[in-house]
Design an enzyme around this catalytic site. Structure first.
Site, PDB file in Angstrom:
ATOM      1  N   CYS A  87      48.470  80.718  53.046  1.00  0.00           N
ATOM      2  CA  CYS A  87      49.332  79.836  52.334  1.00  0.00           C
ATOM      3  C   CYS A  87      48.243  80.080  50.838  1.00  0.00           C
ATOM      4  O   CYS A  87      47.263  79.690  50.625  1.00  0.00           O
ATOM      5  CB  CYS A  87      48.973  78.534  52.768  1.00  0.00           C
ATOM      6  SG  CYS A  87      50.022  77.247  51.614  1.00  0.00           S
ATOM      7  N   GLU A 112      60.448  77.126  52.056  1.00  0.00           N
ATOM      8  CA  GLU A 112      59.470  77.561  52.805  1.00  0.00           C
ATOM      9  C   GLU A 112      59.869  77.351  54.466  1.00  0.00           C
ATOM     10  O   GLU A 112      60.196  76.455  54.933  1.00  0.00           O
ATOM     11  CB  GLU A 112      58.103  76.886  52.851  1.00  0.00           C
ATOM     12  CG  GLU A 112      57.239  77.467  51.673  1.00  0.00           C
ATOM     13  CD  GLU A 112      55.887  76.666  51.631  1.00  0.00           C
ATOM     14  OE1 GLU A 112      55.482  76.255  52.788  1.00  0.00           O
ATOM     15  OE2 GLU A 112      55.271  76.693  50.559  1.00  0.00           O
ATOM     16  N   CYS A 171      54.611  77.700  45.884  1.00  0.00           N
ATOM     17  CA  CYS A 171      54.413  78.284  47.049  1.00  0.00           C
ATOM     18  C   CYS A 171      53.318  79.669  46.089  1.00  0.00           C
ATOM     19  O   CYS A 171      53.929  80.468  45.462  1.00  0.00           O
ATOM     20  CB  CYS A 171      55.539  78.616  47.518  1.00  0.00           C
ATOM     21  SG  CYS A 171      55.042  79.974  49.045  1.00  0.00           S
TER      22      CYS A 171
END
Length: 263
Positions: free
Chosen positions: A60, A199, A208
Site C-alpha cells: 500500500c 480499491e 492510493c
C-alpha cells in the site's frame, strides 16, 4: 491505522488479524480506516497490510508512508534510509523531511505479465485491452502489477462520470481472478495527472500511492506525461518519478490524526 505486532501478540493470534482489521476499520464501531497495518520487527522490519474487508494486500503506497512516519516517531527506525519488507518485495524508504514529515519510497519496478495480474490474457507484455461492461459498452483499460494489481482508465470527464459504479464493475469483472484496483485518470498537462481510485477490498478511497505510480507509468508509456509527474488526489498531491533503470519512486507526506485504544 497502525499497530505494533509486539503489542498485539499479547492479545491476538496472527490468524485473527483479518477479523481484527474488519472490526477496527469499521466506521461505526471502530476507528474508521481504509486498512490496518501491523508493524512486524522480527526477524526484519516488515509492513503487514490488511484492507478494511480483512483481505491482505501485498503493498500500500499510502500505507508505507504512514508506516515510515510511525516507525520514525516510535523510534523503531532511527535512520533516514532503510528497507521495509512487504509481500511485493523490499521497499527502500528515504525520509526527505522530518517536520512536516515527507518520505520518498523506491516502489520497485512494474510487472506486466498475465500471471502477475491474474488474468487469462496471453502473449502480451503490456496489457492494453477493451473491456465490455454490463451495458454492452467497451472501455479501454491498461492493467499491470505495481505493488499490487492495478487497472488504469483514462477519462476526460472525472467530474461527471459515475466513478464508484464503474470502479466496482471493473474491479469485480470476471476477467480479473483476484479483482483489481481501478484508477481513473485525467491528464491535466504533461506534468500533472488527476486520479480517483476504487480499491479492491475498500471501495472509493481518498488516495492510493501504488495507484498514483501505476497511473504515471501507463501515462508515460502512452506519451501522455513525462517520467516525472505530480498526481492530484482528493486530499493532497504525490510526486512520482520513473528512473532510468525502471524503478518507480513516490514522494509525499504523512499526517498523524489520532492515537487511541481499541477495546
Amino acid at each position: 491505522m497502525i499497530i505494533k505486532e509486539r503489542e498485539l501478540s499479547r492479545h491476538i493470534r496472527p490468524s485473527d488479524y483479518p477479523e481484527l482489521a474488519v472490526r477496527m476499520c469499521d466506521i461505526s464501531t471502530g476507528a474508521g480506516a481504509d486498512g490496518m497495518i501491523v508493524v512486524r520487527q522480527d526477524p526484519a522490519l516488515e509492513m503487514v497490510f490488511f484492507n478494511c474487508d480483512g483481505s491482505r494486500a501485498p503493498m500500500c503506497g499510502n500505507g508505507i508512508r504512514c508506516f515510515a512516519h510511525f516507525c520514525k516517531r516510535e523510534g523503531i527506525a532511527t535512520e533516514d534510509s532503510y528497507s521495509v519488507k512487504t509481500l511485493a518485495g523490499d521497499m527502500v524508504v528515504e525520509v526527505t523531511c522530518r517536520e512536516p514529515f515527507r518520505v520518498k519510497i523506491n516502489m520497485g519496478k512494474p510487472l506486466f505479465s498475465s500471471d502477475d495480474i491474474k488474468v487469462d490474457f496471453k502473449g502480451e507484455n503490456y496489457l492494453l485491452r477493451n473491456l465490455t461492461l454490463d451495458d454492452g459498452t467497451d472501455i479501454e483499460i491498461n492493467s499491470l502489477f505495481m505493488g499490487t494489481i492495478h487497472t488504469v482508465v483514462f477519462m476526460d470527464n472525472l467530474e461527471s462520470a459515475d466513478i464508484p459504479k464503474l470502479g466496482e464493475e471493473i474491479c469485480n469483472h470476471p476477467v480479473f481472478k483476484e479483482k483489481t484496483n481501478v484508477n481513473f485518470v485525467k491528464v491535466v498537462d504533461h506534468e500533472t495527472l488527476e486520479v480517483k481510485t476504487y480499491e479492491r477490498g475498500v471501495g472509493m478511497t481518498l488516495a492510493c500511492g501504488t495507484g498514483a505510480c501505476a497511473s504515471v507509468l501507463v501515462a508515460n508509456m502512452q506519451g501522455r506525461c513525462g517520467k516525472q509527474a505530480d498526481v492530484l488526489l482528493k486530499l493532497g498531491k504525490l510526486s512520482i518519478s520513473i528512473a532510468e533503470d525502471g524503478n518507480v519512486y513516490m514522494e509525499g507526506p504523512s499526517v498523524r490524526i489520532l492515537d487511541g485504544k481499541f477495546y
